[in-house]
Design a protein around this motif. Structure first.
Motif, PDB file in Angstrom:
ATOM      1  N   TYR A  33      83.570 121.103  96.895  1.00  0.00           N
ATOM      2  CA  TYR A  33      83.507 120.153  95.801  1.00  0.00           C
ATOM      3  C   TYR A  33      84.657 119.154  95.918  1.00  0.00           C
ATOM      4  O   TYR A  33      85.750 119.500  96.377  1.00  0.00           O
ATOM      5  CB  TYR A  33      83.629 120.858  94.445  1.00  0.00           C
ATOM      6  N   LYS A  74      87.633 113.707  86.131  1.00  0.00           N
ATOM      7  CA  LYS A  74      86.205 113.987  86.313  1.00  0.00           C
ATOM      8  C   LYS A  74      85.987 115.458  86.652  1.00  0.00           C
ATOM      9  O   LYS A  74      86.914 116.157  87.055  1.00  0.00           O
ATOM     10  CB  LYS A  74      85.624 113.115  87.422  1.00  0.00           C
ATOM     11  N   GLN A 108      82.475 117.466  91.948  1.00  0.00           N
ATOM     12  CA  GLN A 108      81.242 116.858  92.446  1.00  0.00           C
ATOM     13  C   GLN A 108      80.857 117.537  93.753  1.00  0.00           C
ATOM     14  O   GLN A 108      81.675 117.639  94.666  1.00  0.00           O
ATOM     15  CB  GLN A 108      81.471 115.362  92.665  1.00  0.00           C
ATOM     16  N   THR A 149      75.511 120.769  88.281  1.00  0.00           N
ATOM     17  CA  THR A 149      76.186 119.519  87.949  1.00  0.00           C
ATOM     18  C   THR A 149      77.230 119.758  86.874  1.00  0.00           C
ATOM     19  O   THR A 149      76.914 120.323  85.827  1.00  0.00           O
ATOM     20  CB  THR A 149      75.169 118.486  87.457  1.00  0.00           C
TER      21      THR A 149
END
Lengths: 114, 115
Positions: free
Chosen positions: A36, A42, A45, B105
């Motif tokens: 990731y 954030k 991802q 996600t």
């Protein structure tokens, strides 16, 4: 903005060079490994994943290598770009129980210099 | 929305105060996860829902932490009597079914600071 990690190991690379980020995992029963990328402010991802029955998988500009003998995972980023600057985590997923649960490593900060 | 939405983005709580953190998963995602990320560390698993059922809460650090997902969509993580060690970013993630990656996600998280 806030920092994802202030005291993480840091890898500095020049723009255009290749980056290699390493990770040691602990559970030999893990059947799935994921890399990731996390930028400041954030959530993580997804970059690339690999199953335990593989030793290499390639994506766009990224390659993941898995060495089960020494329980080592690496992420190679080709032609590193400024946008690659972030903290990178490896994560492992078990094969039983709450198979969806991820166990994350400590993380490595990648700094791309111009 | 297109992604996992978490609110509030930032929360400052006085020690001893109760807080509630909200997660709106991607529409239709069956699985929902909460993680806690301390500064300079990787995320650590807290709890997992499949629809409205909480299938694993083994990562909740104490009985002051409680999570719910009553209708199988929005989830709330509640922390009672907050302590300084609860200061962290709380991440929510959702997945279409069975927690299969790469459909996992993450939201941007709620940064909780307990003063």
């Amino acid at each position: 903005g806030e920092s994802v990690g202030l005291h993480l190991p840091t890898l500095s690379v020049q723009e255009g060079d290749n980056s290699i980020i390493n990770c040691a995992y602990s559970n030999s029963a893990s059947d799935y490994f994921i890399w990731y990328k996390q930028e400041s402010g954030k959530g993580p991802q997804f970059i690339i994943d690999i199953r335990s029955n593989m030793d290499k998988r390639q994506g766009q500009r990224v390659t993941v290598l898995l060495n089960k003998t020494v329980k080592h995972l690496s992420l190679q980023i080709a032609a590193t770009q400024p946008g690659d600057s972030a903290v990178y985590f490896c994560a492992e997923k078990g094969s039983s129980g709450t198979a969806s649960k991820l166990t994350f490593g400590t993380g490595t900060r990648l700094q791309v210099t111009l | 929305g297109a992604g996992v939405s978490q609110s509030p983005r930032y929360k400052v709580a006085k020690r001893g105060q109760d807080v509630a953190l909200r997660c709106d998963p991607i529409s239709g995602h069956v699985s929902l996860f909460w993680y806690q990320q301390a500064l300079g560390q990787g995320p650590e698993f807290l709890t997992y829902f499949q629809n409205e059922a909480q299938l694993d809460k083994s990562g909740l650090p104490s009985d002051r932490f409680f999570a719910e997902r009553p209708e199988g969509s929005v989830s709330t993580l509640k922390i009672q009597r907050t302590q300084q060690e609860d200061s962290a970013v709380y991440l929510c993630a959702s997945s279409p079914r069975g927690g299969r990656v790469p459909g996992y996600t993450f939201g941007s998280g709620t940064r909780l600071t307990v003063v």
